[in-house]
Design an enzyme around this catalytic site. Structure first.
Site, short mmCIF file in Angstrom:
data_model
loop_
_atom_site.label_atom_id
_atom_site.label_comp_id
_atom_site.label_asym_id
_atom_site.label_seq_id
_atom_site.Cartn_x
_atom_site.Cartn_y
_atom_site.Cartn_z
N GLY A 1 5.09 -0.37 -7.63
CA GLY A 1 4.90 -0.29 -6.19
C GLY A 1 5.29 -1.57 -5.49
O GLY A 1 5.47 -2.62 -6.14
N PRO A 2 5.43 -1.53 -4.17
CA PRO A 2 5.79 -2.74 -3.40
C PRO A 2 4.70 -3.80 -3.52
O PRO A 2 3.56 -3.50 -3.89
CB PRO A 2 5.89 -2.21 -1.96
CG PRO A 2 6.01 -0.74 -2.08
CD PRO A 2 5.29 -0.34 -3.32
N PRO A 3 5.02 -5.05 -3.21
CA PRO A 3 4.00 -6.11 -3.26
C PRO A 3 2.86 -5.85 -2.30
O PRO A 3 3.06 -5.36 -1.18
CB PRO A 3 4.79 -7.37 -2.87
CG PRO A 3 6.22 -7.03 -3.12
CD PRO A 3 6.35 -5.57 -2.89
N GLY A 4 1.64 -6.17 -2.73
CA GLY A 4 0.48 -6.10 -1.86
C GLY A 4 -0.17 -4.75 -1.76
O GLY A 4 -1.07 -4.56 -0.92
N THR A 5 0.22 -3.79 -2.58
CA THR A 5 -0.35 -2.45 -2.47
C THR A 5 -1.59 -2.25 -3.34
O THR A 5 -2.19 -1.18 -3.30
CB THR A 5 0.71 -1.39 -2.85
OG1 THR A 5 1.29 -1.73 -4.12
CG2 THR A 5 1.80 -1.32 -1.81
N LYS B 1 -1.99 -3.13 -6.97
CA LYS B 1 -1.80 -2.78 -8.38
C LYS B 1 -2.80 -3.51 -9.28
O LYS B 1 -3.41 -2.92 -10.17
CB LYS B 1 -0.35 -3.11 -8.80
CG LYS B 1 0.69 -2.32 -8.03
CD LYS B 1 2.09 -2.60 -8.52
CE LYS B 1 2.57 -3.99 -8.16
NZ LYS B 1 2.73 -4.18 -6.69
N THR B 2 -2.98 -4.81 -9.05
CA THR B 2 -3.94 -5.58 -9.85
C THR B 2 -5.36 -5.10 -9.61
O THR B 2 -6.15 -4.98 -10.55
CB THR B 2 -3.82 -7.08 -9.50
OG1 THR B 2 -2.48 -7.52 -9.73
CG2 THR B 2 -4.77 -7.90 -10.35
N GLU C 1 13.65 -7.81 27.47
CA GLU C 1 12.52 -7.06 26.90
C GLU C 1 12.22 -5.81 27.72
O GLU C 1 11.81 -4.79 27.16
CB GLU C 1 11.28 -7.96 26.82
CG GLU C 1 11.44 -9.20 25.96
CD GLU C 1 11.86 -8.88 24.53
OE1 GLU C 1 11.55 -7.77 24.04
OE2 GLU C 1 12.50 -9.75 23.90
N ASP D 1 19.41 -7.93 17.23
CA ASP D 1 19.43 -6.52 17.62
C ASP D 1 20.74 -5.86 17.19
O ASP D 1 20.75 -4.75 16.64
CB ASP D 1 19.28 -6.39 19.14
CG ASP D 1 17.93 -6.92 19.61
OD1 ASP D 1 16.97 -6.88 18.82
OD2 ASP D 1 17.84 -7.36 20.78
#
Length: 656
Positions: free
Chosen positions: A226-230, A232-233, A451, A527
């Site tokens: 999975g992506p970082p920070g999801t 897993k650990t 903006e 952009d």
């Protein structure tokens, strides 16, 4: 009682061992002093002639006299024996039960001493002032002993710093974190599917006989992808916590050292320790550090240390048996495509569990977990924060909650308020607000129109993301203003009109500068880059044009990192692709300019509001646009997008 005494003795022994291990230099110094004192006291500078001539010296009193006194004693015949050394003379005199020993410093040039001793019939002889054993001890043995002690001390420190063994080529105990986690599945939110997949591992560890009696083989390895920070650990710790088994965690990079064979040795130590504590879990984080494909470089050979470590890991996973007390290996990576095929074959990491970014309901659950210890005000709306953070991982959400608490603390608040949460979300997405950065009025005017162009196109284009906030306050490293677009829900698929809408929103800033100011600036660089990438993907990957039809021109290499691609098309196709990208961008740009011309007065109102307040929220923006449309009897272009969003909101709420 006896057992308690034994335990006390063991504890004392451990304390003693810890003292010697932790203070080797002090122990060595004390031991050296004791050795020196012993030899100084028991090795005396006398030879056998003295003891044989004068008898026992047990009751002896030593006195220092000068040479004149010594010569007078010789003349008077009071001495019983004289021992002559190279620099010192020892004179012995029997005085009742006590023997007096006189130490005299020898005077060079006195050639009459021997004749005077013979005339008085005083026995005399010679002696060695320095003992041969003491010479060897202090000249050779002791220096070598000190050098050896210093070498052992340095080796011991290197062992501690490098994780075991001399030069780090031994045990991996210092690199392995062994614990029994208290984390359970109730502490893990937002990854319900992944939790369901790993729940059976808990059953394997708790009741292995249930499967072994049926002839089944318990899986040895599970790969968390999975992506970082999801999380897993955290999920791996929750498995160990639910099963109540030891958890041996180590990073893949910990196996790699400059010495070939160190990594393989550490792998052996890791699995030996895990087998002793079985049933247990071995967790290897970032396994791609050692598990990269051995054929990735397209040539023979490679990194010998990494390959030996990988080979040892494969051998260990084949070697241990999980019949009675299973040892299950969990590993985590965000780059599964680079792993060696031998790691992923059946019998090793044959199960892969996807730990993906959470959906709306998952984000709500994650936020609720992380706000448990936070003092919240009554105006907090977790669902609103979850809707604003679509696409963020669990670690990002945890950071947002913590950032909101820090913001409230800086303002000396007793509770974290909703505006603190929103500010934390904006900081995570757009960067830190920099009110101290001064920009001149002309640049402020340019940013306001830029903006406003983004915001108006986003709110009047079907399929575009809703605007949460428009600001001309600088944020991050280089942004002089920003328009915060947040989707109401997670999007796993995007339709063609949604991609086109995103292109229009990106072009809205530059188009507004040209329409209202008559000149363009450098503020639209990012952009244009993003808009070009979207068109390229529509043509080369998604088959959304007639240029290549259904032929894929670029192959994605990495699902999670979204990076790396190869071009597999001719030069003629490249020319057609370039021409199509240019044409499509120009067409969308003209359409956007036409929309801005249609809403010219509305843009001026938005710009005036921005100049006055510097920031306007999404509701205020939509109110300005709606009022303008009603005043000019225009068919509203916001209803289609708003109705779609309201339907999505209801579905999200039902899911929640």
């Amino acid at each position: 009682m006896a057992q308690n005494n034994n335990n006390n003795n063991n504890n004392q022994n451990k304390k003693g061992n810890n003292f010697f291990n932790q203070n080797p230099l002090l122990v060595f110094a004390i031991f050296s002093i004791i050795v020196i004192v012993i030899f100084k006291n028991f090795i005396t500078p006398n030879d056998g002639m003295i003891n044989n001539s004068v008898g026992s010296t047990a009751n002896a009193v030593t006195k220092n006299i000068n040479y004149y006194q010594f010569k007078e004693m010789v003349k008077e015949g009071k001495l019983s024996y004289v021992a002559i050394g190279q620099t010192v003379i020892r004179a012995y005199m029997q005085n009742g039960p006590v023997k007096d020993v006189f130490i005299v410093k020898k005077v060079e040039g006195d050639n009459n001493l021997i004749s005077q001793l013979e005339a008085k019939k005083i026995p005399y002889g010679g002696f060695n002032e320095s003992n041969v054993f003491s010479e060897i001890l202090f000249s050779w043995v002791l220096p070598i002993f000190i050098f050896f002690g210093i070498w052992m001390l340095l080796a011991n420190r290197m062992q501690k710093n490098m994780g075991g063994g001399i030069l780090g080529m031994g045990s991996s105990k210092k690199l392995v974190n062994s614990e029994k986690p208290k984390v359970t599945f109730s502490d893990v939110a937002g990854v319900e599917e992944a939790k369901e997949e790993v729940k059976e591992i808990v059953d394997f560890l708790k009741h292995p006989s249930r499967y072994i009696n049926l002839g089944a083989k318990i899986p040895k390895g599970v790969l968390l992808v999975g992506p970082p920070g999801t999380g897993k650990t955290l999920l791996a710790k929750a498995v160990a916590g639910e099963a109540d088994v030891p958890f041996f965690s180590v990073s893949g990079s910990s196996f790699i050292e400059m010495f070939v064979g160190v990594g393989a040795s550490r792998v052996r130590d890791l699995f030996e320790n895990a087998k002793k504590e079985a049933p247990a879990i071995v967790f290897i984080d970032e396994i791609d550090a050692i598990g990269k494909s051995r054929a990735a470089n397209g040539q023979m050979g490679g990194n010998d240390e990494r390959e030996q470590t990988l080979n040892q890991l494969l051998a260990e996973m084949d070697g241990f048996s999980s019949d009675k007390s299973p040892v299950i290996v969990l590993a985590a990576t965000n780059r599964p495509e680079v792993l060696d095929a031998a790691l992923l074959r059946p019998g090793r990491f044959d199960r892969q569990v996807l730990v993906d970014k959470p959906d709306f309901k998952g984000r709500v659950d994650i936020l609720k977990v992380h706000v448990t210890d936070i003092k919240l005000s009554k105006d907090i709306k977790i669902e609103e924060i979850a809707r604003m953070t679509a696409g963020l991982a669990g670690a990002d959400l945890a950071n947002i909650i913590n950032e909101a608490a820090l913001l409230a603390g800086r303002k000396s608040k007793e509770f974290v308020e909703q505006k603190d949460m929103i500010e934390a979300v904006e900081r995570a997405i757009a960067g830190l607000e920099k009110k101290s950065r001064r920009i001149n009025p002309e640049e402020k005017k340019i940013v306001s129109y830029h903006e406003s162009g983004h915001a108006l196109i986003a709110e009047t284009t079907k399929g575009a993301k809703s605007v949460s906030k428009v600001s001309i306050i600088p944020r991050g490293l280089a942004a002089l203003g920003y328009t915060l677009n947040t989707p109401e829900e997670n999007k796993f698929l995007m339709q063609k009109h949604e991609l086109v809408a995103e292109i229009d929103v990106l072009l809205g800033g530059r188009a507004a500068e040209e329409v209202f100011l008559g000149e363009i600036s450098t503020g639209a660089g990012n952009d244009l880059e993003r808009a070009t990438d979207i068109v390229k993907s529509m043509v080369g990957i998604y088959g959304m044009s007639d240029v290549a039809g259904l032929m894929v021109l670029e192959k994605q290499r990495n699902t999670f990192l979204m990076g790396g691609s190869t071009k597999e098309y001719s030069e003629k196709m490249a020319e057609n692709l370039d021409q199509h990208i240019k044409t499509m961008l120009n067409e969308r740009y003209e359409i956007v300019k036409g929309r801005l011309e249609e809403y010219r007065e509305c843009i001026e109102r938005i710009v005036d509001k921005l100049k006055e307040d510097e920031t306007i929220d999404g509701d205020m923006l939509r109110s300005i646009i709606s009022t303008f449309e009603k005043e000019n009897n225009m068919p509203t272009k916001m209803h289609a997008r708003t109705e779609t969003s309201s339907i999505d909101d209801k579905e999200d709420q039902n899911d929640a």
